[in-house]
Design a protein around this motif. Structure first.
Motif, PDB file in Angstrom:
ATOM      1  N   VAL A   1       4.003  -7.287  -7.656  1.00 59.51           N
ATOM      2  CA  VAL A   1       2.562  -6.546  -6.285  1.00 59.51           C
ATOM      3  C   VAL A   1       2.026  -5.633  -6.914  1.00 59.51           C
ATOM      4  CG1 VAL A   1       2.199  -6.250  -4.099  1.00 59.51           C
ATOM      5  CG2 VAL A   1       4.178  -7.682  -5.432  1.00 59.51           C
TER       6      VAL A   1
ATOM      7  N   ASP B 285      10.138   0.607   0.453  1.00 64.52           N
ATOM      8  CA  ASP B 285      10.580   1.378   0.541  1.00 64.52           C
ATOM      9  C   ASP B 285      12.449   0.602   1.134  1.00 64.52           C
ATOM     10  OD1 ASP B 285      10.215   2.566   3.173  1.00 64.52           O
ATOM     11  OD2 ASP B 285      10.871   4.444   2.603  1.00 64.52           O
TER      12      ASP B 285
ATOM     13  N   PRO C 103       2.710  -2.161   2.866  1.00 65.09           N
ATOM     14  CA  PRO C 103       2.989  -1.955   2.853  1.00 65.09           C
ATOM     15  C   PRO C 103       3.008  -0.338   2.967  1.00 65.09           C
ATOM     16  CG  PRO C 103       0.736  -2.587   3.307  1.00 65.09           C
ATOM     17  CD  PRO C 103       2.141  -3.295   3.956  1.00 65.09           C
ATOM     18  N   VAL C 104       3.758   0.632   3.106  1.00 60.34           N
ATOM     19  CA  VAL C 104       4.678   1.832   3.653  1.00 60.34           C
ATOM     20  C   VAL C 104       5.986   2.240   2.943  1.00 60.34           C
ATOM     21  CG1 VAL C 104       5.228   1.600   5.521  1.00 60.34           C
ATOM     22  CG2 VAL C 104       4.003   2.934   5.489  1.00 60.34           C
ATOM     23  N   LEU C 105       5.498   3.851   2.806  1.00 64.09           N
ATOM     24  CA  LEU C 105       6.649   4.122   2.137  1.00 64.09           C
ATOM     25  C   LEU C 105       7.339   4.669   3.695  1.00 64.09           C
ATOM     26  CD1 LEU C 105       5.752   5.103  -1.291  1.00 64.09           C
ATOM     27  CD2 LEU C 105       7.501   3.280  -0.673  1.00 64.09           C
ATOM     28  N   LEU C 106       8.586   4.398   4.225  1.00 63.45           N
ATOM     29  CA  LEU C 106       9.142   5.225   5.825  1.00 63.45           C
ATOM     30  C   LEU C 106       9.773   6.923   4.666  1.00 63.45           C
ATOM     31  CD1 LEU C 106      10.180   2.722   7.829  1.00 63.45           C
ATOM     32  CD2 LEU C 106       7.753   3.742   8.147  1.00 63.45           C
TER      33      LEU C 106
ATOM     34  N   ASP D 292       6.436  10.593   8.972  1.00 62.30           N
ATOM     35  CA  ASP D 292       5.106  10.579   8.293  1.00 62.30           C
ATOM     36  C   ASP D 292       5.775   9.627   7.116  1.00 62.30           C
ATOM     37  OD1 ASP D 292       4.237  12.805   8.578  1.00 62.30           O
ATOM     38  OD2 ASP D 292       5.332  14.595   7.843  1.00 62.30           O
ATOM     39  N   GLY D 293       4.448   8.983   7.051  1.00 61.86           N
ATOM     40  CA  GLY D 293       4.513   7.335   6.031  1.00 61.86           C
ATOM     41  C   GLY D 293       3.373   7.719   4.492  1.00 61.86           C
ATOM     42  N   VAL D 294       3.828   6.883   3.788  1.00 61.88           N
ATOM     43  CA  VAL D 294       2.808   7.082   2.608  1.00 61.88           C
ATOM     44  C   VAL D 294       2.491   5.605   2.853  1.00 61.88           C
ATOM     45  CG1 VAL D 294       2.856   7.013  -0.228  1.00 61.88           C
ATOM     46  CG2 VAL D 294       4.189   8.908   0.780  1.00 61.88           C
ATOM     47  N   GLU D 295       1.484   5.138   3.334  1.00 65.43           N
ATOM     48  CA  GLU D 295       0.408   4.444   3.290  1.00 65.43           C
ATOM     49  C   GLU D 295      -0.204   3.555   2.431  1.00 65.43           C
ATOM     50  OE1 GLU D 295      -0.058   2.118   5.567  1.00 65.43           O
ATOM     51  OE2 GLU D 295       1.243   3.279   7.209  1.00 65.43           O
ATOM     52  N   LEU D 296      -0.292   1.899   1.231  1.00 63.86           N
ATOM     53  CA  LEU D 296      -0.529   1.532   0.326  1.00 63.86           C
ATOM     54  C   LEU D 296      -1.497   0.605   0.697  1.00 63.86           C
ATOM     55  CD1 LEU D 296       2.663   2.680  -0.231  1.00 63.86           C
ATOM     56  CD2 LEU D 296       2.268   2.306  -2.500  1.00 63.86           C
TER      57      LEU D 296
ATOM     58  N   LEU E 258      12.198  10.793  -0.408  1.00 67.96           N
ATOM     59  CA  LEU E 258      11.074  10.802  -0.878  1.00 67.96           C
ATOM     60  C   LEU E 258      10.943  12.211  -0.370  1.00 67.96           C
ATOM     61  CD1 LEU E 258       9.284   7.285  -0.772  1.00 67.96           C
ATOM     62  CD2 LEU E 258       9.717   9.149  -2.317  1.00 67.96           C
TER      63      LEU E 258
ATOM     64  N   PHE F 132      13.078   4.622  -4.057  1.00 66.40           N
ATOM     65  CA  PHE F 132      12.187   5.936  -3.191  1.00 66.40           C
ATOM     66  C   PHE F 132      13.163   5.950  -2.323  1.00 66.40           C
ATOM     67  CE2 PHE F 132       9.053   1.681  -3.502  1.00 66.40           C
ATOM     68  CZ  PHE F 132       7.995   2.798  -4.431  1.00 66.40           C
TER      69      PHE F 132
ATOM     70  N   ARG G 249      17.580   0.518   5.864  1.00 62.73           N
ATOM     71  CA  ARG G 249      17.033   0.008   5.072  1.00 62.73           C
ATOM     72  C   ARG G 249      18.570  -1.757   4.904  1.00 62.73           C
ATOM     73  NH1 ARG G 249      17.477   4.218   0.892  1.00 62.73           N
ATOM     74  NH2 ARG G 249      14.670   4.093   0.456  1.00 62.73           N
TER      75      ARG G 249
ATOM     76  N   LEU H  72       0.451   1.545  -7.726  1.00 66.12           N
ATOM     77  CA  LEU H  72       1.744   1.894  -7.916  1.00 66.12           C
ATOM     78  C   LEU H  72       1.706   0.069  -8.385  1.00 66.12           C
ATOM     79  CD1 LEU H  72       4.486   2.637  -8.241  1.00 66.12           C
ATOM     80  CD2 LEU H  72       4.469   2.177  -6.181  1.00 66.12           C
TER      81      LEU H  72
ATOM     82  N   PRO I  42      -1.874  -3.726  -1.021  1.00 63.44           N
ATOM     83  CA  PRO I  42      -1.623  -4.649  -1.500  1.00 63.44           C
ATOM     84  C   PRO I  42      -3.196  -4.871  -2.316  1.00 63.44           C
ATOM     85  CG  PRO I  42      -0.822  -5.405   0.709  1.00 63.44           C
ATOM     86  CD  PRO I  42      -2.026  -3.874   0.659  1.00 63.44           C
TER      87      PRO I  42
ATOM     88  N   LEU J  42       3.221   7.505  11.233  1.00 63.59           N
ATOM     89  CA  LEU J  42       3.569   6.706  12.077  1.00 63.59           C
ATOM     90  C   LEU J  42       3.265   6.805  13.758  1.00 63.59           C
ATOM     91  CD1 LEU J  42       6.977   6.015  10.074  1.00 63.59           C
ATOM     92  CD2 LEU J  42       4.945   4.758   9.793  1.00 63.59           C
TER      93      LEU J  42
ATOM     94  N   ARG K 254      -2.833  -6.477  -5.188  1.00 57.03           N
ATOM     95  CA  ARG K 254      -2.386  -7.840  -6.298  1.00 57.03           C
ATOM     96  C   ARG K 254      -1.372  -8.503  -6.187  1.00 57.03           C
ATOM     97  NH1 ARG K 254      -3.669  -8.165 -12.691  1.00 57.03           N
ATOM     98  NH2 ARG K 254      -1.708  -7.355 -12.770  1.00 57.03           N
ATOM     99  N   VAL K 255      -0.947  -8.866  -6.464  1.00 59.97           N
ATOM    100  CA  VAL K 255      -0.384  -9.899  -6.333  1.00 59.97           C
ATOM    101  C   VAL K 255       0.132 -11.465  -7.193  1.00 59.97           C
ATOM    102  CG1 VAL K 255       2.052 -10.949  -5.419  1.00 59.97           C
ATOM    103  CG2 VAL K 255       0.571 -10.089  -3.379  1.00 59.97           C
TER     104      VAL K 255
ATOM    105  N   TYR L 237       0.080  -2.169  -5.408  1.00 60.48           N
ATOM    106  CA  TYR L 237      -0.940  -1.384  -4.796  1.00 60.48           C
ATOM    107  C   TYR L 237      -1.201  -0.402  -4.793  1.00 60.48           C
ATOM    108  CZ  TYR L 237       3.208  -3.855  -2.817  1.00 60.48           C
ATOM    109  OH  TYR L 237       3.772  -4.501  -1.964  1.00 60.48           O
TER     110      TYR L 237
ATOM    111  N   LEU M 162       5.502  -3.243  -8.770  1.00 55.44           N
ATOM    112  CA  LEU M 162       6.330  -3.174  -8.549  1.00 55.44           C
ATOM    113  C   LEU M 162       6.976  -4.427  -8.785  1.00 55.44           C
ATOM    114  CD1 LEU M 162       7.904  -1.537  -5.193  1.00 55.44           C
ATOM    115  CD2 LEU M 162       7.955  -0.834  -7.081  1.00 55.44           C
TER     116      LEU M 162
ATOM    117  N   GLU N 259      -0.124 -13.931   0.551  1.00 54.65           N
ATOM    118  CA  GLU N 259      -0.625 -12.528   0.259  1.00 54.65           C
ATOM    119  C   GLU N 259      -1.285 -12.281   1.379  1.00 54.65           C
ATOM    120  OE1 GLU N 259      -1.994 -13.604  -3.895  1.00 54.65           O
ATOM    121  OE2 GLU N 259      -2.971 -11.276  -3.431  1.00 54.65           O
TER     122      GLU N 259
END
Lengths: 234, 234
Positions: free
Chosen positions: A210, B13, B173-176, A192-196, A186, A183, B181, A167, A198, A220, A200-201, A212, A169, B203
Motif C-alpha cells: 500500500v 499505526d 490512512p492516518v497515524l494517531l 493530532d494525527g498525520v493524514e495520508l 511519533l 510507528f 492498538r 510512504l 492511499p 482529530l 496505490r494498492v 500513501y 508499506l 481500495e
C-alpha cells in the motif's frame, strides 16, 4: 521532481523487526542471533523470494512476480538514499564489496567517518542530523527520488520532521505479537494525527503493498455520527 | 458453514481508538468526552459517511460507495454477534430502542444480567467467557456467520483462543501516534507468530479494506536470505 520516499515491510501488527535485545543495544555484529532477526526475516521474506531482490544481492533464483516488479521499481526510483546508523552497522559486513544500493547513501550518525566507497555505492557519514542528510541526498539524486533506506527510527524522524512525501508499506500477513513498531513514539499531540492518502494498492498472495502520499499534520475532530440526517418519526 | 469473523477500523499505526483515560477506566458514560473518542471517530469516519451504515442507525444521507457495500455485506453476513462488556456499556444508551445489529448479541461480562430485548436485537449476558459466548452465538447464527462486534480486547481474546476464522481490517490512512492498538498484548511466544492469508483487498479513497483468513500459530524461522543461490565468480 525529486520526492522523499520511504518503504518498509511490516507485520499486520505494525512491527518491522522482533524486539530489541536490551542486553546489547548497540552491538550490531550479533544481530542475526538476536531477538530482532526472526520477525525481520518473516516480514521481509516476500522480498527475498523475489527475483529482483536476489539479483541485486548477486543471488540467482527467486520469482518473477508482482512483488519482484515492486522491488525493481523501488530500486530504480532511488537516486540517493538516507540511512540510519544502526542499519548501516548491521549491513556493512554482509553487504560486502557491492552493496545493493548502487547510488550515494547518506548515513545519519554521531560518529564522523570518511566517505566509504564501494562498487556502485558510496556511504557518506552525516553528523548534522536527518534534515541535512536529506538535503545532501536531494542534491545527489538528480531527477530521481531520495529514498529512506531505514531503519524505522530514521523513517520516523524524517516523517515527523515533515520531510516525507511518500510512504509504501509492504504488509506481511502475520502477527508477531512483540517487536519494534514502525510507528511507535511519533510524539504527536493528543488530538493530532498525520493524514495520508492511499495512492496505490498491489495485492499479492504473500504481502499487500500500500503506497500513501503523506498529507501532513491535522487535528482529530469529533463529528455527529450522521445524526444530522436523523429520520423524523422513526 | 458458519465462520467466526471480526472486522475493525484501525489507523495505519494500528489503533482502533485514542488512548484510554487512566482516570476513568470503567466509566463509559463520559466516553465521548474522553481521550478515546477523537481517534475512534477518525478511524470509523469512512463508515459514518457510508449510506448503509447510516440506514442501520436510522439516519438519512451518506454515500453509495464501495465502502457502503462493505458495511451492507458485513451486516448481512452476521447471524449473531459476540461483544465485549465495555462496548456494550458504551453503546447501550446511544443505540436506543433499535440497535443496529438486528440479530442476537452475546455480551461477555462478569456481571450476570437478564436478557435485554430491543427491537430486532437481543442482548444475552454470558459470564462463562468468550469461548462460551462464541458457542452460544454459533447456535443462534443459523447458516450465517458469528461476528465479533468488538471491542478490541474481545477480538484479541477470540483470536488468541484460536476461534477466529476471518479478520477484515479497514485501514484508515492516518497515524494517531497514541491510542489503543488492536494487536497489543497478544501474548505470543518469542519466536511465535500468527499467520494469515490475504483473501480480498478493496481500495477506496478514504480507507483500504483487507480481509484475511486466519491460518493460526506458527514458528518464526530464519532463512538464508537467498544465499543458497549465490552466483559463482561474482
Amino acid at each position: 521532481m525529486t520526492k522523499v520516499t520511504a518503504q518498509m515491510s511490516v507485520s499486520l501488527d505494525g512491527c518491522y523487526t522482533g524486539p530489541r535485545d536490551p542486553q546489547a543495544p548497540t552491538d550490531m555484529s550479533r544481530w542475526m542471533q538476536g531477538p530482532e532477526a526472526p520477525g525481520f526475516f518473516r516480514v521481509t521474506r516476500w522480498a527475498v523470494d523475489a527475483m529482483a531482490w536476489r539479483e541485486r544481492q548477486g543471488f540467482a533464483g527467486g520469482e518473477q512476480s508482482a512483488d519482484s516488479d515492486i522491488v525493481a521499481e523501488t530500486f530504480a526510483a532511488a537516486g540517493a538514499y538516507v540511512m540510519g546508523r544502526r542499519m548501516f552497522d548491521a549491513g556493512e559486513v554482509p553487504w560486502g564489496d557491492e552493496p545493493p544500493f548502487h547510488a550515494p547513501v547518506f548515513v545519519v550518525t554521531h560518529r564522523p567517518r570518511a566517505v566509504l566507497e564501494r562498487r556502485g555505492t558510496s556511504f557518506t557519514f552525516v553528523t548534522e542530523g536527518p534534515g541535512r542528510a536529506v538535503e545532501l541526498a536531494r542534491a545527489a539524486a538528480g531527477d530521481k527520488d531520495v529514498a529512506v533506506a531505514g531503519g524505522g527510527e530514521l523513517l520516523r524522524q524524517v516523517l515527523t520532521a515533515g520531510l516525507l512525501d511518500q510512504l509504501e508499506l509492504h504488509i506481511a500477513p502475520v502477527l508477531l505479537g512483540d517487536g519494534q513498531r514502525l510507528f511507535d513514539g511519533l510524539g504527536l499531540g493528543a488530538d493530532d494525527g498525520v493524514e495520508l492518502v492511499p495512492a496505490r494498492v498491489v495485492e499479492s498472495p504473500g504481502v499487500t503493498h500500500v503506497r500513501y502520499t503523506v498529507t501532513g499534520r491535522s487535528k482529530l475532530v469529533l463529528d455527529d455520527r450522521g445524526a444530522s440526517g436523523e429520520l423524523v418519526g422513526r
